[in-house]
Enzyme design. Structure first.
Site, mmCIF file in Angstrom:
data_model
loop_
_atom_site.group_PDB
_atom_site.id
_atom_site.type_symbol
_atom_site.label_atom_id
_atom_site.label_comp_id
_atom_site.label_asym_id
_atom_site.label_seq_id
_atom_site.Cartn_x
_atom_site.Cartn_y
_atom_site.Cartn_z
ATOM 1 N N LYS B 26 1.195 -1.106 -0.280
ATOM 2 C CA LYS B 26 -0.003 0.082 0.552
ATOM 3 C C LYS B 26 0.729 1.237 0.225
ATOM 4 O O LYS B 26 0.460 1.632 -0.751
ATOM 5 C CB LYS B 26 -0.366 -0.166 1.481
ATOM 6 C CG LYS B 26 -2.127 0.749 1.523
ATOM 7 C CD LYS B 26 -2.686 0.777 2.274
ATOM 8 C CE LYS B 26 -3.809 -1.171 2.138
ATOM 9 N NZ LYS B 26 -4.498 -0.998 3.366
ATOM 10 N N ARG B 96 -3.497 3.065 8.456
ATOM 11 C CA ARG B 96 -3.762 1.700 7.474
ATOM 12 C C ARG B 96 -2.425 0.935 8.218
ATOM 13 O O ARG B 96 -1.361 1.254 7.650
ATOM 14 C CB ARG B 96 -4.389 1.960 6.134
ATOM 15 C CG ARG B 96 -5.802 2.444 6.774
ATOM 16 C CD ARG B 96 -6.562 2.269 4.869
ATOM 17 N NE ARG B 96 -5.869 3.454 4.544
ATOM 18 C CZ ARG B 96 -6.072 3.231 2.409
ATOM 19 N NH1 ARG B 96 -6.547 2.437 1.950
ATOM 20 N NH2 ARG B 96 -5.625 4.281 1.403
ATOM 21 N N GLY B 105 -6.581 -10.883 8.547
ATOM 22 C CA GLY B 105 -6.473 -10.977 9.813
ATOM 23 C C GLY B 105 -5.975 -9.784 10.140
ATOM 24 O O GLY B 105 -5.426 -9.367 12.077
ATOM 25 N N MET B 107 -4.810 -6.140 11.192
ATOM 26 C CA MET B 107 -5.201 -4.570 11.489
ATOM 27 C C MET B 107 -5.579 -3.411 10.461
ATOM 28 O O MET B 107 -4.597 -3.685 9.578
ATOM 29 C CB MET B 107 -4.973 -3.791 12.593
ATOM 30 C CG MET B 107 -5.956 -3.075 13.329
ATOM 31 S SD MET B 107 -5.273 -0.842 13.626
ATOM 32 C CE MET B 107 -5.252 -0.267 12.491
ATOM 33 N N ARG B 352 -4.084 -0.945 -6.580
ATOM 34 C CA ARG B 352 -2.842 -2.570 -6.593
ATOM 35 C C ARG B 352 -2.907 -3.496 -7.924
ATOM 36 O O ARG B 352 -4.019 -3.414 -8.045
ATOM 37 C CB ARG B 352 -2.724 -3.693 -5.321
ATOM 38 C CG ARG B 352 -4.797 -3.783 -5.101
ATOM 39 C CD ARG B 352 -4.633 -4.104 -3.295
ATOM 40 N NE ARG B 352 -6.161 -4.532 -3.097
ATOM 41 C CZ ARG B 352 -6.483 -5.113 -1.986
ATOM 42 N NH1 ARG B 352 -5.053 -5.095 -1.122
ATOM 43 N NH2 ARG B 352 -7.937 -5.142 -1.959
ATOM 44 N N HIS B 468 2.115 -42.404 1.356
ATOM 45 C CA HIS B 468 1.673 -42.525 -0.029
ATOM 46 C C HIS B 468 0.292 -42.253 -0.389
ATOM 47 O O HIS B 468 0.191 -42.163 -1.981
ATOM 48 C CB HIS B 468 1.498 -44.413 0.560
ATOM 49 C CG HIS B 468 0.542 -45.171 -0.840
ATOM 50 N ND1 HIS B 468 -0.138 -45.469 -0.885
ATOM 51 C CD2 HIS B 468 1.789 -45.908 -1.508
ATOM 52 C CE1 HIS B 468 -0.402 -45.924 -1.979
ATOM 53 N NE2 HIS B 468 0.667 -46.705 -2.627
ATOM 54 N N SER B 776 19.235 -39.185 -10.875
ATOM 55 C CA SER B 776 17.505 -38.658 -10.282
ATOM 56 C C SER B 776 17.503 -38.415 -9.073
ATOM 57 O O SER B 776 17.810 -39.383 -8.548
ATOM 58 C CB SER B 776 17.138 -39.052 -11.059
ATOM 59 O OG SER B 776 15.415 -38.788 -11.006
ATOM 60 N N CYS B 843 13.590 -36.265 -9.140
ATOM 61 C CA CYS B 843 12.023 -37.124 -9.427
ATOM 62 C C CYS B 843 11.274 -37.431 -7.828
ATOM 63 O O CYS B 843 10.064 -37.571 -8.163
ATOM 64 C CB CYS B 843 12.042 -38.388 -9.880
ATOM 65 S SG CYS B 843 13.334 -40.037 -8.537
ATOM 66 N N TYR B 863 16.423 -31.670 -15.506
ATOM 67 C CA TYR B 863 15.512 -31.690 -15.685
ATOM 68 C C TYR B 863 14.656 -32.204 -14.273
ATOM 69 O O TYR B 863 15.347 -31.999 -13.209
ATOM 70 C CB TYR B 863 14.579 -32.923 -16.418
ATOM 71 C CG TYR B 863 14.932 -34.538 -15.389
ATOM 72 C CD1 TYR B 863 13.630 -35.378 -15.183
ATOM 73 C CD2 TYR B 863 16.180 -34.714 -16.349
ATOM 74 C CE1 TYR B 863 14.106 -36.512 -14.412
ATOM 75 C CE2 TYR B 863 16.463 -35.518 -15.833
ATOM 76 C CZ TYR B 863 15.311 -37.238 -14.920
ATOM 77 O OH TYR B 863 15.793 -37.905 -14.566
#
Lengths: 901, 901
Positions: B26, B96, B105, B107, B352, B468, B776, B843, B863
């Site tokens: 803000k 603010r 949550g 103020m 914003r 699992h 991996s 992985c 990767y």
């Protein structure tokens, strides 16, 4: 061109005693003796590198190596003025193996190599001794067939016995040349029949086969097993010694023998030995004839009427005395010498540092120092630390007859015999009635502590070297064989078997925790004995070691034992073992079943006085020394009742239903308890548990202080994975401590620190160090997590891993320097950098293992901690490490890493 | 002196939009708008650093900060030509909060600060508007009492309602000055009564209290919870914005409103907004009056008859239009703007980047690119990858009424509703009969796969984000809530509860796998929908990303889904899931019960055709792309029957006794299966298992090749702890492969590599790399071992850990860069150095998590692999990582480490 072959002779010797890795022990010492001017028959050593090369090239001896062998052989021919395979004056060789350490199971010796139907005749002619020549020939065929061609030993041996029976004689010496000639014929026909090949007659072929056989024997199953047992590297390879023959079997002026420069069983300064007239070396070993004593002092019941060497060949004996003195002075250690006398001339075939009992070793070391032959530093380096175990635990009587039933892991040394029982209660009950019992379990748990303490020894079917049974048994100094995979237990029937015969409760069994071997029945044992030299020797170790040696002890009794062995404090006092006494376990369970923090605190308050009392006792026993106490570590479900009866008792006592008990048990069940809700995670979720323990420690310390005890408590928080855990728990601990100080109006110095036992703790040790006054490396758990390997489950496949040489050693026994050690070193480095006052030690089982202690010394730990009975071993290992790795050497290299072997 | 306060006004602005971390969103935007010359009431922002300092100094605002605040306040007074607290022309302020991200949550706002019994009169006089002045005063007391003094919201609110009822009116606007004056008196007496303190009348006291309240609200439980949910750091702190008041409640020429530069639910280019005449900002939010549309396009059913702002204040509206265009062009993004009109003059209070649905976000991003306002690079950076989940999974209808029962871990996104069942068999049976079911289990095991596939969603009481259930559900794209600790299941009764009400088999339940929330009954859901812009946008990501995105898939079906989402290969094909089909599991069990290698091979031969068939299907689905297949990983006991019935069936089929089955189960039981006899340890001890699997892979590859499929198999050996394991298993695999090549007379390219999932493997990666073609990283297991934390057991205490901020995030969800990441980076570095051709990927579940993907990019992996439904998310995350961390920037710094945020 690489040198593969090293010669030794009075003319030219290329090796020396320090080249054992390359030439093997035998080869290095043959070279050394040659250089000393002693009468060593000339020869050459084919190096261990040649052996490695042989395996690399698919078991062939390459041309270059062959060339060097032939060149060395020629030189021996020149020196001896004889020719190998010559048909008028043949040169004969002995071929012997020799690795850097002596290793049973490998091919030993072939004598008289070079004999065949023609050279034997030349030998007979040249020596004018037909009997000697044929005796040598039949010996050669016997040995060569057995060790090179692989023919069963007894086949030819029987022929010799049959012949003696046929001739009506007892001793080989009573046979004549003709007899031996006959034997040779029979031997050769048996070889042909059994092996389908003619006995090789070409001397060069004999030589190549013999050399190959020595190389091959490196990978004999027995040699492999021996290496595994001792942690020797299978890549070392063996050397081969080829040496001109001298003959102890040429007649009555010839002999062969073995002598020791001191008594190998007591260490007393007595020249001691045996010999055989008209014999070759292997006759002494084989025990075919009873050897005679070399002098008066060597006489015993069985040989006291025989003539001594001193009597029959006084000059040669004098030469032998002069030689042994020269060798002992040169090697600065007790020697074991092999010699042969050919026509009264003394030849030396081997010398080596003599094997001895640890009592003898201590005496010899202390004597050599007082004789001015060696320094204290050298003396301290002479004894292998593990050998001290022999002094500290009872042993099986070596003379007793034994029937081996099975083997397990040698989890805690000492011999134990008694009646088998299958549960802790019976063990305690029977022991109370004066029976000696062996506690047999699938595995033990903290509930079994009472039974373990009551038993002579513990035998388990599961678990590894750091399983509960193993760790606790070592702590108690109690013999234990763990992870005996052949052992099948049926708790219901109260029976067990190792595959076939059933053993019932009450049957007798004996085992040796130092070897892992289990025997039938009750076998006599010899009590632990500490020689008078022990104290002298151990005092020297304390001079040299840099590491402090602490102990892992949970009771005042253990603390006292450890202190008597030289412990300099407690490195790990586990508080959970204290929870299992019957009057305490109920309060623990009440705490676990509490539904609110208030109820939990109420239950904990019942435990407080017990814990405090334990700590007071330990502080008193350790007056003036630091005591490191670990807060609760195991998951709570370890304290729950397991049997239906215990559950019922608990339900009644807590006035809750059995269903509730079962539900709670289910709720607390964990798939992987080792990675579960334990250690500081308990402290984070139930802060009141740690608060109670911290209070008990500090109240106990203040009480002890009142009694003029000097108390140095260290509070250890286990299983830290993130510095924030320690930050929070330390803050809470300090709050509680300040409260106690206020309440009791007194203060005390204390330290708060942590175990480093998770990889993440080691990796982030710099951050953790900012909140810790000490690190204690819990290398048991650190090994488990670094390898992803449960010490309780690894027993099933770890033996396969070590046998396939995937892991060189069981990483729970010997600290894995490459992986786990990387983390330890990293944590010490960044931890001490972040907090220069940080004090670092190790409290895992590795803290009592010599190799691991050397590592701890090198990476700059401040102390190691081990079970009470390993304290002397650790002291010696720490002293040896400090002598091998002096601070100056380490500083010079800048990094401890570069300094590693 | 440190600057704690930053001013903004038309005269002097010290901040800008890029200073969000310091000034909050803000504050930064207020500064930016001031600099742009827009009409922003002047004011100042107290920095987030001041908040941190406030906590450091035990919740006090230090003198220096106070001094800077007063100086800034003076400047506003000068600009506005009014004085704070002045009794003739008082300056009022709004206060603010504003942190770097908006956070429910905390103020929010206090308006009209500075009013008291005197200043209210001055305000009335000065504005000639008594009603306005008292309306402002009662608003101030209401807000201040609630958000600063902590008085329950409804207490004063009720008084207002009661007054309206008493006056017989509906709207606040119908009340007059007198009414509000009365209210003020009542309000103040309630404050005194409820809080025991007088309402503070000193404006400076009001200001300090309000600032402190904003700071304090940073650690509100709700704000804390929100931060935890989103992984925001609690150390950030919040800024405080103090700004001169402008008034939308001074009469009919005044108003307040909110507008969006585009439609936030569709992204369409429509200017869109609501306003209220004669009101203050919070009235719009509070919904007390129905707001009017700002223009024709903003009309809807409820407001279509109201006058638009365009109609009643056309000039001001035109100014608003010009302003929004300026702001959108400046910020290059859709804006959400708050404004107030005071006597027709437009003031801007906030702008914003507007929150939007992911569909809107995609459309806006694609439109902005085609409008030439942003580049594709910028567009790709605009969407948070996780948000794509909304496109890929069904959601709960946001308008439906819901009764929340409990919460668990958001284990796999998507909404699922149906009838609860408690076992896999019932799930499959009911599903076959057309019922929609939710499978409820304590935890799932591989045996439950069938039921999981048949169910709409899976709910478990235990287990964490990588349990699992969670892993398999994500793989299937199936909603799952795991580790719901409130959930108590009774399998016997087939009931469950969350503490009170019992639910029986067949009862309806709905849950949201994206939030972890569980609701009563069946709640309507909205199906997954992919906009037309999705393809365009995703195509851009592929342009920028450096990482390849692979998928974890075990079946041809999953492989096809993943490929349709853009997967570039399979990074992990688990072979064990294939073993559980009824026709296969018997052969698996036969193999486990085999007593000899021969019998084991016989059983394995039965499995071979099944495995081969699976692989052929996967190779075909992945034609032309690499397929990485992991050899058997779980311990054998996972395949054993659990129920009495299954055990009987097995006994009958194998013709062995139940006793033998139980003994085998006992024997295979492990204390810590995660650290047990699994992974390559199975391959080492039972080489025939891996041989069968390798044969199945290669035979399948050759079969597929025959059908013109381009096959790129990668064989992955799991759980390596030492390079020697890989060396041996690779050798054995190659031998088997060569045999298959020979038998089938054909060849194929393949790779052999390993998982790095144990700390020791990472530490010794250089040695391992010499035998591996790829690494991996199995970061699930690596996290477990690095932390010593079982993912299946951590559910009980991990929530406490994250709530106490000991672990910033669940390390199974977001890769722990400090600990686990250290090992990954170390392994990549030394691995690629030892073997420059080494190909590296990940992985573990982290392969689909944006933060972790950014890390993978930075440490140079090749990767990432993730479950099929996360492939788009991974593609976007990889593209963003590449844009944030271009190779040049990384090279410049030399080390990826230094480059980290």
């Amino acid at each position: 061109m690489q040198q593969w072959v090293y010669r030794f002779s009075s003319e030219l010797t290329e090796g020396n005693k320090d080249m054992k890795n390359l030439l093997g022990g035998k080869g290095a010492n043959l070279a050394e003796m040659s250089s000393l001017g002693l009468a060593v028959p000339p020869g050459f050593t084919i190096s261990t590198e040649a052996c490695t090369q042989y395996y690399k090239e698919n078991k062939t001896i390459n041309e270059e190596i062959k060339k060097q062998i032939l060149a060395a052989l020629n030189q021996v021919e020149k020196l001896q003025k004889k020719k190998f395979g010559d048909k008028t004056d043949p040169l004969l060789f002995s071929v012997r193996s020799g690795s850097r350490v002596s290793m049973p199971g490998m091919m030993d010796t072939v004598l008289n190599l070079g004999l065949n139907d023609e050279t034997v005749k030349a030998l007979a002619e040249k020596t004018k001794n037909e009997r000697f020549a044929w005796d040598s020939y039949r010996r050669f065929i016997q040995m060569f067939s057995n060790v090179v061609l692989g023919l069963g030993h007894s086949l030819l041996e029987h022929q010799l016995d049959d012949l003696k029976t046929a001739r009506g004689v007892k001793e080989d010496t009573e046979l004549n040349a003709k007899d031996f000639q006959e034997l040779v014929t029979v031997y050769k026909s048996i070889v042909l029949e059994e092996l389908g090949r003619k006995f090789p007659s070409d001397p060069m072929e004999q030589l190549w086969l013999a050399i190959g056989a020595v190389f091959n024997s490196w990978h004999n199953p027995r040699a492999q097993m021996y290496r595994e047992m001792h942690g020797y590297d299978s890549s070392w390879g063996t050397a081969v010694n080829v040496q001109a023959m001298v003959f102890g079997n040429m007649g009555e002026t010839c002999a062969t023998g073995v002598c020791f420069t001191r008594d190998p069983s007591t260490g007393a300064k007595i020249f001691f030995g045996e010999y055989l007239v008209n014999a070759q070396g292997e006759d002494v070993v084989a025990g075919i004839r009873t050897p005679a004593p070399i002098n008066e002092k060597s006489k015993n019941e069985s040989n006291k009427n025989m003539k001594t060497l001193e009597e029959i060949m006084p000059e040669t004996y004098e030469e032998l005395v002069a030689t042994y003195k020269k060798l002992e002075a040169h090697y600065k250690d007790m020697q074991d010498i092999e010699f042969t006398i050919e026509n009264k001339k003394l030849y030396l075939l081997q010398t080596r540092n003599a094997k001895r009992t640890v009592n003898a070793a201590l005496k010899v070391a202390v004597d050599l120092v007082s004789e001015g032959m060696i320094t204290k530093e050298q003396a301290v380096l002479k004894i292998y630390p593990e050998d001290l175990n022999q002094l500290l635990h009872p042993r099986l009587d070596p003379k007793a007859k034994k029937t081996l039933l099975a083997s397990g892991l040698p989890a805690s040394p000492g011999a134990a015999g008694g009646q088998i029982v299958f549960n802790s209660e019976t063990a305690q009950e029977w022991a109370k009635n004066g029976k000696k019992v062996i506690l047999v379990r699938q595995e033990t748990s903290p509930e079994d502590i009472g039974g373990m303490a009551a038993a002579q020894g513990i035998l388990t079917a599961r678990g590894g070297m750091t399983s509960h049974a193993a760790v606790v048994a070592r702590g108690m100094g109690k013999p234990c064989v763990a992870g005996c995979s052949a052992l099948m237990i049926n708790y219901n029937d109260k029976t067990m078997s190792f595959g076939k015969d059933k053993y019932r409760e009450g049957d007798y069994l004996t085992f040796d925790g130092a070897t892992g071997e289990i025997y039938e029945g009750l076998i006599p044992t010899i009590e632990a004995q500490m020689s008078e030299d022990f104290a002298t020797y151990m005092a020297w170790t304390d001079k040299f070691k840099r590491l402090d040696i602490r102990t892992n002890a949970d009771t005042p009794e253990d603390s006292k034992i450890a202190r008597s062995f030289g412990a300099q404090g407690i490195g790990l006092c586990r508080t959970e073992h204290m929870f299992f006494a019957p009057e305490r376990i109920l309060a623990v369970r009440e705490m676990i079943f509490a539904k609110t923090q208030v109820d939990r605190k109420k239950a904990l308050n019942k435990l407080l006085p017990f814990q405090r009392e334990d700590f007071v006792g330990i502080f008193k026993a350790m007056n003036g020394l630091p005591v490191n106490i670990r807060l609760l570590d195991p998951p709570l479900h370890e304290f729950l009742p397991h049997t239906e009866n215990d559950m019922k008792e608990l339900a009644a006592s807590l006035q809750i239903s059995m269903n509730e008990i079962r539900e709670r048990k289910d709720f607390l069940h964990e798939f992987n308890p080792m990675l579960g809700h334990r250690g500081c995670r308990l402290g984070i979720t139930f802060s009141e548990i740690y608060q109670m323990q911290v209070r008990a420690i500090i109240e106990a310390a203040l009480m002890a202080k009142k009694d003029k005890v000097v108390v140095l408590p260290e509070i250890m928080i286990p299983l830290i994975s993130d510095h924030k855990e320690l930050e929070l728990l330390k803050k809470e601990a300090i709050e509680e401590i300040e409260m106690v100080f206020k309440e009791l109006g007194n203060k005390i110095e204390y330290q708060i620190g942590t175990m480093i036992e998770l990889p993440r703790a080691a990796i982030t040790a710099d951050k953790i160090a900012k909140h810790a006054e000490f690190f204690s490396f819990g290398t048991n758990d650190l090994t488990q997590t670094t390898y992803g390997l449960s010490r309780d489950d690894a027993g099933k496949f770890l033996p396969i891993y070590t046998s396939k040489n995937i892991y060189a050693r069981d990483p729970f026994v010997v600290l894995d320097q490459e992986g786990v050690g990387f983390l330890v070193e990293h944590a010490v480095k960044i931890g001490k950098k972040a907090n220069p006052d940080l004090h670092c030690g190790i409290c895992g089982e590795h803290g009592g293992e010599p190799n691991s202690i050397e590592f701890c010394h090198k990476v700059g730990l401040d102390y190691v901690s081990c079970s009470p009975f390993r304290v002397p071993i650790a002291r010696l290992a720490a002293a040896q490490a400090a002598l091998k790795w002096p601070a100056t050497a380490m500083e010079k290299h800048g990094s401890v890493k570069e300094n590693r072997i």
